[in-house]
Design an enzyme around this catalytic site. Structure first.
Site, short mmCIF file in Angstrom:
data_model
loop_
_atom_site.label_atom_id
_atom_site.label_comp_id
_atom_site.label_asym_id
_atom_site.label_seq_id
_atom_site.Cartn_x
_atom_site.Cartn_y
_atom_site.Cartn_z
N HIS A 64 0.85 -1.19 0.00
CA HIS A 64 0.00 0.00 0.00
C HIS A 64 0.89 1.24 0.00
O HIS A 64 1.60 1.50 0.97
CB HIS A 64 -0.91 0.02 1.23
CG HIS A 64 -1.90 -1.10 1.26
ND1 HIS A 64 -3.10 -1.06 0.58
CD2 HIS A 64 -1.85 -2.32 1.85
CE1 HIS A 64 -3.75 -2.20 0.78
NE2 HIS A 64 -3.02 -2.99 1.54
N LEU A 65 0.86 1.96 -1.12
CA LEU A 65 1.50 3.27 -1.17
C LEU A 65 0.33 4.22 -0.94
O LEU A 65 -0.81 3.87 -1.19
CB LEU A 65 2.17 3.48 -2.53
CG LEU A 65 3.21 2.38 -2.86
CD1 LEU A 65 3.73 2.53 -4.28
CD2 LEU A 65 4.35 2.39 -1.86
N ARG A 66 0.57 5.39 -0.44
CA ARG A 66 -0.59 6.24 -0.10
C ARG A 66 -0.80 7.36 -1.08
O ARG A 66 -1.59 8.27 -0.82
CB ARG A 66 -0.43 6.77 1.32
CG ARG A 66 -0.34 5.70 2.40
CD ARG A 66 -1.55 4.78 2.40
NE ARG A 66 -1.58 3.92 3.59
CZ ARG A 66 -2.36 2.86 3.74
NH1 ARG A 66 -3.15 2.49 2.74
NH2 ARG A 66 -2.34 2.16 4.85
N ASN A 96 -6.24 1.09 -3.22
CA ASN A 96 -7.10 1.83 -2.26
C ASN A 96 -6.49 3.18 -1.88
O ASN A 96 -6.22 3.47 -0.73
CB ASN A 96 -7.38 0.98 -1.01
CG ASN A 96 -6.14 0.59 -0.26
OD1 ASN A 96 -5.05 0.50 -0.82
ND2 ASN A 96 -6.27 0.34 1.04
N HIS A 234 -2.92 -12.24 1.93
CA HIS A 234 -2.61 -12.32 3.37
C HIS A 234 -3.37 -13.40 4.14
O HIS A 234 -4.16 -13.11 5.03
CB HIS A 234 -2.78 -10.94 4.04
CG HIS A 234 -3.98 -10.12 3.64
ND1 HIS A 234 -5.26 -10.60 3.69
CD2 HIS A 234 -4.08 -8.84 3.21
CE1 HIS A 234 -6.09 -9.66 3.30
NE2 HIS A 234 -5.39 -8.58 3.00
N ASP A 307 2.07 -6.69 2.62
CA ASP A 307 0.91 -5.88 3.05
C ASP A 307 1.39 -4.59 3.73
O ASP A 307 0.77 -4.12 4.69
CB ASP A 307 -0.03 -6.67 3.97
CG ASP A 307 -1.43 -6.04 4.06
OD1 ASP A 307 -1.69 -5.06 3.32
OD2 ASP A 307 -2.24 -6.51 4.86
N HIS A 311 0.83 4.09 8.24
CA HIS A 311 -0.12 4.90 9.00
C HIS A 311 0.63 5.94 9.83
O HIS A 311 1.79 5.74 10.17
CB HIS A 311 -0.97 4.04 9.94
CG HIS A 311 -1.97 3.20 9.23
ND1 HIS A 311 -3.04 3.73 8.55
CD2 HIS A 311 -2.05 1.85 9.07
CE1 HIS A 311 -3.75 2.75 8.01
NE2 HIS A 311 -3.17 1.60 8.30
ZN LIG Z 1 -6.22 -6.73 2.68
#
Ligand SMILES: [Zn+2]
Length: 427
Positions: A64-66, A96, A234, A307, A311
């Site tokens: 996940h890069l933001r 996302n 995951h 994953d 945050h």
């Molecule tokens: Zn997930």
């Protein structure tokens, strides 16, 4: 671009089965030759790899890069820099973001930001549904045309079985997998951690293993119905492992990944309301952790993925049930896997390289994962034996949310080469 000669390392190339001391010559962005005492082109840069391992760079199927949307947590550039510091030469970016990566504009943006950064390769994953709302399917042809390598609504499950069926059918046409976050929402609703003795003790609402396993079973059934390729993200429970094992015995197009935190920690890590141990799927029980290790060993679970989920410090400082899920993982994945799986005799080092590089490349159909002649010059040089302590303040990632700060680990990337260029050297 100058040729690079990596001299005298232990060359591990799972794609060819090679595991021997040799030289590796990289030229024009490709692997030119691997062999004993290779001659040195006049203009080559020489890197002494004596006592080190030379392997195809790691490939993360789940990052996940933001960016776009939350660049204060991670940008494509900082995520790609964090990746190479962990030995990853390619990462797959989950959709996302804000806006969601559900159209060619956002896919193209991710590709161009990654090119500017010039660190790890970044492959966008497009959304299954518009806005990841689980209703209207995104235009897969448009996403693939712009550079998406898979589709996923990760962060959310694809709750509608009809949508999942249609997605598998369309994805099959474009030769890409549907990567699913397996979570039956009505069972998981309001849960903050694994449902078990620790959640009872802490007075927190739990998420039962069944919430994951029901969706794993459904996805396997739909993969059989459609002939599509489902990739299960995951995996965290022993029941999921059993379901995948049976699906593979039947020859279905089902692949799966597990994350270092799920084969390293259990729900005990949540004691003291440690929000850095809060993730989704949650940390499970010791029997689950052991089943994940066994599944990585026998190939039931194909690959290791991070994953990586940045945050803000403040967000993780909230009460446990209010804190966001997830931890960063690119810079700790190899040292954790090496310490937990290789040093304990669960995997050999070549098997670990296989699960972190060769197999991920195959699952998403990506270049890399091999040191064969003509393969991309995406290489990691590892010191597999160095013992060190995880220090989050030293991370290249913009975020620091990890439960592994202060943990003793083993092995790390000392240099990472992407497209024949040295993009990381441990100083
Ligand atoms: Zn997930």
């Amino acid at each position: 671009m100058k040729p690079v000669l990596l001299r005298g390392g232990r060359v591990i190339d799972p794609a060819s089965g090679r595991d021997e001391v040799a030289d590796v010559l990289l030229a024009a962005g490709k692997v030119e030759a691997v062999g004993q005492a290779l001659g040195t082109p006049d203009d080559a840069d020489i890197i002494d790899a004596t006592g080190r391992v030379v392997a195809p760079g790691f490939i993360d199927l789940h990052t996940h890069l933001r960016e776009p949307g939350q660049e204060d947590l991670e940008t494509i550039a900082t995520g790609a820099a964090s990746a190479v510091a962990g030995g990853f030469t390619a990462i797959c970016a989950m959709p996302n973001t804000d806006p969601v990566c559900d159209n060619q504009g956002v896919v193209g943006f991710v590709v161009s930001q990654a090119e500017h950064a010039g660190m790890a390769r970044v492959y966008p994953i497009g959304a299954v549904s518009l806005g990841q709302k689980g209703q209207q399917m995104a235009e897969f042809g448009e996403l693939v045309g712009a550079g998406a390598v898979a589709v996923s609504d990760d962060g959310h499950p694809v709750m509608s079985s009809h949508l999942m069926r249609t997605a598998l059918e369309y994805a099959r046409v474009f030769g890409i997998p549907v990567a699913d976050h397996c979570e039956e929402k009505s069972l998981a609703e309001g849960g903050a951690m694994h449902e078990g003795i620790v959640s009872t003790r802490l007075g927190l609402k739990g998420i039962p293993s069944a919430a994951e396993e029901i969706m794993v079973a459904r996805d396997i059934i739909l993969a059989e119905l459609t002939g599509g390729h489902v990739h299960l993200c995951h995996m965290s429970t022993r029941g999921s492992v059993e379901l995948i094992r049976r699906a593979k015995d039947k020859g279905l197009r089902v692949t799966a990944e597990a994350c270092p935190h799920h084969f390293t920690l259990t729900h005990e890590a949540c004691e003291g309301y440690n929000t850095n141990a809060k993730m989704n799927p949650p940390l499970r029980e010791e029997a689950d952790r052991e089943a994940i290790c066994q599944a990585l060993r026998d190939g039931t679970i194909d690959a290791i993925a991070t994953d990586h989920a940045p945050h803000h410090y403040d967000a993780k400082e909230r009460e446990f049930d209010q804190a966001p899920n997830g931890i960063i993982g690119l810079e700790t994945a190899f040292p954790l896997a090496n310490a937990e799986l290789v040093a304990r005799g669960i995997l050999t080092l070549p098997q670990l390289v296989d699960r972190m590089s060769t197999v991920p490349a195959r699952i998403f159909g990506l270049p890399g994962g091999s040191l064969g002649k003509g393969a991309p010059a995406d290489v990691v040089i590892l010191d597999p034996d160095v013992a060190w302590t995880v220090e989050p303040s030293a991370f290249r990632s913009k975020s620091r949310n990890t439960p592994f700060g202060g943990r003793s680990v083993r092995g790390r990337a000392v240099a990472t080469i992407v497209r024949g260029q040295v993009v990381f050297r441990l100083s």
